[in-house]
Motif scaffolding. Structure first.
Motif, PDB file in Angstrom:
ATOM      1  N   ASP A 153      -0.597 -12.826 -15.612  1.00  0.00           N
ATOM      2  CA  ASP A 153      -1.734 -12.435 -16.747  1.00  0.00           C
ATOM      3  C   ASP A 153      -1.143 -11.336 -17.291  1.00  0.00           C
ATOM      4  O   ASP A 153      -0.826 -10.259 -16.835  1.00  0.00           O
ATOM      5  CB  ASP A 153      -2.937 -11.995 -16.113  1.00  0.00           C
ATOM      6  CG  ASP A 153      -3.911 -11.971 -17.337  1.00  0.00           C
ATOM      7  OD1 ASP A 153      -3.627 -11.420 -18.341  1.00  0.00           O
ATOM      8  OD2 ASP A 153      -5.005 -11.802 -16.865  1.00  0.00           O
ATOM      9  N   PRO A 154      -0.570 -11.248 -18.649  1.00  0.00           N
ATOM     10  CA  PRO A 154      -0.116 -10.313 -19.587  1.00  0.00           C
ATOM     11  C   PRO A 154      -1.138  -8.915 -19.699  1.00  0.00           C
ATOM     12  O   PRO A 154      -0.732  -7.747 -19.578  1.00  0.00           O
ATOM     13  CB  PRO A 154      -0.268 -10.742 -20.937  1.00  0.00           C
ATOM     14  CG  PRO A 154      -0.672 -12.223 -20.807  1.00  0.00           C
ATOM     15  CD  PRO A 154      -0.985 -12.547 -19.394  1.00  0.00           C
ATOM     16  N   GLU A 155      -2.402  -9.352 -19.332  1.00  0.00           N
ATOM     17  CA  GLU A 155      -3.402  -8.217 -19.212  1.00  0.00           C
ATOM     18  C   GLU A 155      -3.038  -7.172 -18.033  1.00  0.00           C
ATOM     19  O   GLU A 155      -3.461  -5.975 -18.116  1.00  0.00           O
ATOM     20  CB  GLU A 155      -4.925  -8.388 -19.207  1.00  0.00           C
ATOM     21  CG  GLU A 155      -6.152  -7.401 -19.368  1.00  0.00           C
ATOM     22  CD  GLU A 155      -5.992  -6.413 -20.423  1.00  0.00           C
ATOM     23  OE1 GLU A 155      -7.006  -5.557 -20.673  1.00  0.00           O
ATOM     24  OE2 GLU A 155      -4.832  -6.574 -21.441  1.00  0.00           O
ATOM     25  N   LEU A 156      -2.918  -7.865 -16.997  1.00  0.00           N
ATOM     26  CA  LEU A 156      -2.686  -7.415 -15.697  1.00  0.00           C
ATOM     27  C   LEU A 156      -1.346  -6.429 -15.797  1.00  0.00           C
ATOM     28  O   LEU A 156      -1.202  -5.377 -15.253  1.00  0.00           O
ATOM     29  CB  LEU A 156      -2.645  -8.070 -14.455  1.00  0.00           C
ATOM     30  CG  LEU A 156      -4.011  -8.791 -14.251  1.00  0.00           C
ATOM     31  CD1 LEU A 156      -3.815  -9.920 -12.908  1.00  0.00           C
ATOM     32  CD2 LEU A 156      -5.031  -7.788 -13.644  1.00  0.00           C
ATOM     33  N   THR A 157      -0.540  -7.021 -16.544  1.00  0.00           N
ATOM     34  CA  THR A 157       0.794  -6.421 -16.674  1.00  0.00           C
ATOM     35  C   THR A 157       0.606  -5.009 -17.429  1.00  0.00           C
ATOM     36  O   THR A 157       1.337  -4.087 -17.308  1.00  0.00           O
ATOM     37  CB  THR A 157       1.943  -7.292 -17.394  1.00  0.00           C
ATOM     38  OG1 THR A 157       2.053  -8.642 -16.593  1.00  0.00           O
ATOM     39  CG2 THR A 157       3.292  -6.688 -17.592  1.00  0.00           C
ATOM     40  N   ARG A 158       0.022  -5.078 -18.670  1.00  0.00           N
ATOM     41  CA  ARG A 158      -0.418  -4.057 -19.446  1.00  0.00           C
ATOM     42  C   ARG A 158      -0.914  -2.856 -18.572  1.00  0.00           C
ATOM     43  O   ARG A 158      -0.597  -1.756 -18.553  1.00  0.00           O
ATOM     44  CB  ARG A 158      -1.113  -4.408 -20.648  1.00  0.00           C
ATOM     45  CG  ARG A 158      -1.453  -3.475 -21.537  1.00  0.00           C
ATOM     46  CD  ARG A 158      -2.578  -3.637 -22.499  1.00  0.00           C
ATOM     47  NE  ARG A 158      -3.922  -3.888 -21.830  1.00  0.00           N
ATOM     48  CZ  ARG A 158      -4.756  -2.897 -21.454  1.00  0.00           C
ATOM     49  NH1 ARG A 158      -4.275  -1.696 -21.336  1.00  0.00           N
ATOM     50  NH2 ARG A 158      -5.860  -3.291 -20.776  1.00  0.00           N
ATOM     51  N   VAL A 159      -2.035  -3.369 -17.914  1.00  0.00           N
ATOM     52  CA  VAL A 159      -2.887  -2.377 -17.148  1.00  0.00           C
ATOM     53  C   VAL A 159      -1.762  -1.424 -16.138  1.00  0.00           C
ATOM     54  O   VAL A 159      -1.879  -0.518 -15.917  1.00  0.00           O
ATOM     55  CB  VAL A 159      -4.170  -2.989 -16.455  1.00  0.00           C
ATOM     56  CG1 VAL A 159      -4.426  -1.973 -15.657  1.00  0.00           C
ATOM     57  CG2 VAL A 159      -4.953  -3.122 -17.393  1.00  0.00           C
ATOM     58  N   ALA A 160      -1.075  -2.365 -15.344  1.00  0.00           N
ATOM     59  CA  ALA A 160       0.018  -1.927 -14.321  1.00  0.00           C
ATOM     60  C   ALA A 160       0.779  -0.911 -14.960  1.00  0.00           C
ATOM     61  O   ALA A 160       1.108   0.088 -14.352  1.00  0.00           O
ATOM     62  CB  ALA A 160       0.534  -3.064 -13.649  1.00  0.00           C
ATOM     63  N   ASN A 161       1.320  -1.435 -16.307  1.00  0.00           N
ATOM     64  CA  ASN A 161       2.245  -0.560 -16.845  1.00  0.00           C
ATOM     65  C   ASN A 161       1.531   0.815 -17.293  1.00  0.00           C
ATOM     66  O   ASN A 161       2.034   1.855 -17.138  1.00  0.00           O
ATOM     67  CB  ASN A 161       2.969  -1.074 -18.078  1.00  0.00           C
ATOM     68  CG  ASN A 161       3.894  -0.592 -18.477  1.00  0.00           C
ATOM     69  OD1 ASN A 161       5.095  -0.083 -18.106  1.00  0.00           O
ATOM     70  ND2 ASN A 161       3.555   0.066 -20.016  1.00  0.00           N
ATOM     71  N   ALA A 162       0.504   0.873 -17.762  1.00  0.00           N
ATOM     72  CA  ALA A 162      -0.210   1.938 -18.270  1.00  0.00           C
ATOM     73  C   ALA A 162      -0.564   2.750 -17.140  1.00  0.00           C
ATOM     74  O   ALA A 162      -0.434   4.150 -17.217  1.00  0.00           O
ATOM     75  CB  ALA A 162      -1.584   1.567 -19.093  1.00  0.00           C
TER      76      ALA A 162
END
Length: 118
Positions: A23-32
């Motif tokens: 999920d790209p949203e989970l990737t964004r959150v993990a990165n942030a």
């Protein structure tokens, strides 16, 4: 210092960024969150599947789960106050809560990302 706690639904791993479809949203959150941690911010995630005791120990989350069941997840608590229920924080929200520039929460572009293959 800002203290951020994210209570995730049950996921296959700590961040949910695994498996054949990510999920790209989970990737964004993990990165942030990784970038916040690299700036020595106090950030912690709890996965319902792996750390159920954390959900029991946090009265605010326990109350939300009693009212909304797992629809309350993810729940974001900042400095002891529920800030978000049922969705992850945006980079703008994380920046506001921590006092850093939202651009600092964007992944750094590598030179190789600019290459075009023919």
């Amino acid at each position: 210092m800002t203290k951020i706690r994210i209570f995730d639904p049950a996921m296959c791993c700590e961040t949910g960024v695994c498996g054949p479809v990510v999920d790209p949203e989970l990737t964004r959150v993990a990165n942030a969150l990784f970038l916040l941690e690299s700036k020595n911010m106090d950030v912690k995630r709890y996965n319902l599947g792996n750390e159920p005791q954390a959900f029991i120990d946090e009265a605010l989350v326990q109350e939300l789960l009693e009212k909304k069941s797992t629809d309350a997840l993810p729940t974001v608590i900042v400095n002891g106050e529920v800030k978000k229920v049922g969705s992850y924080p945006t980079n703008e929200e994380l920046a506001l809560w921590t006092g850093i520039d939202k651009d600092e929460l964007q992944p750094r572009k590598k030179e190789s990302d600019d290459l075009t293959l023919f």
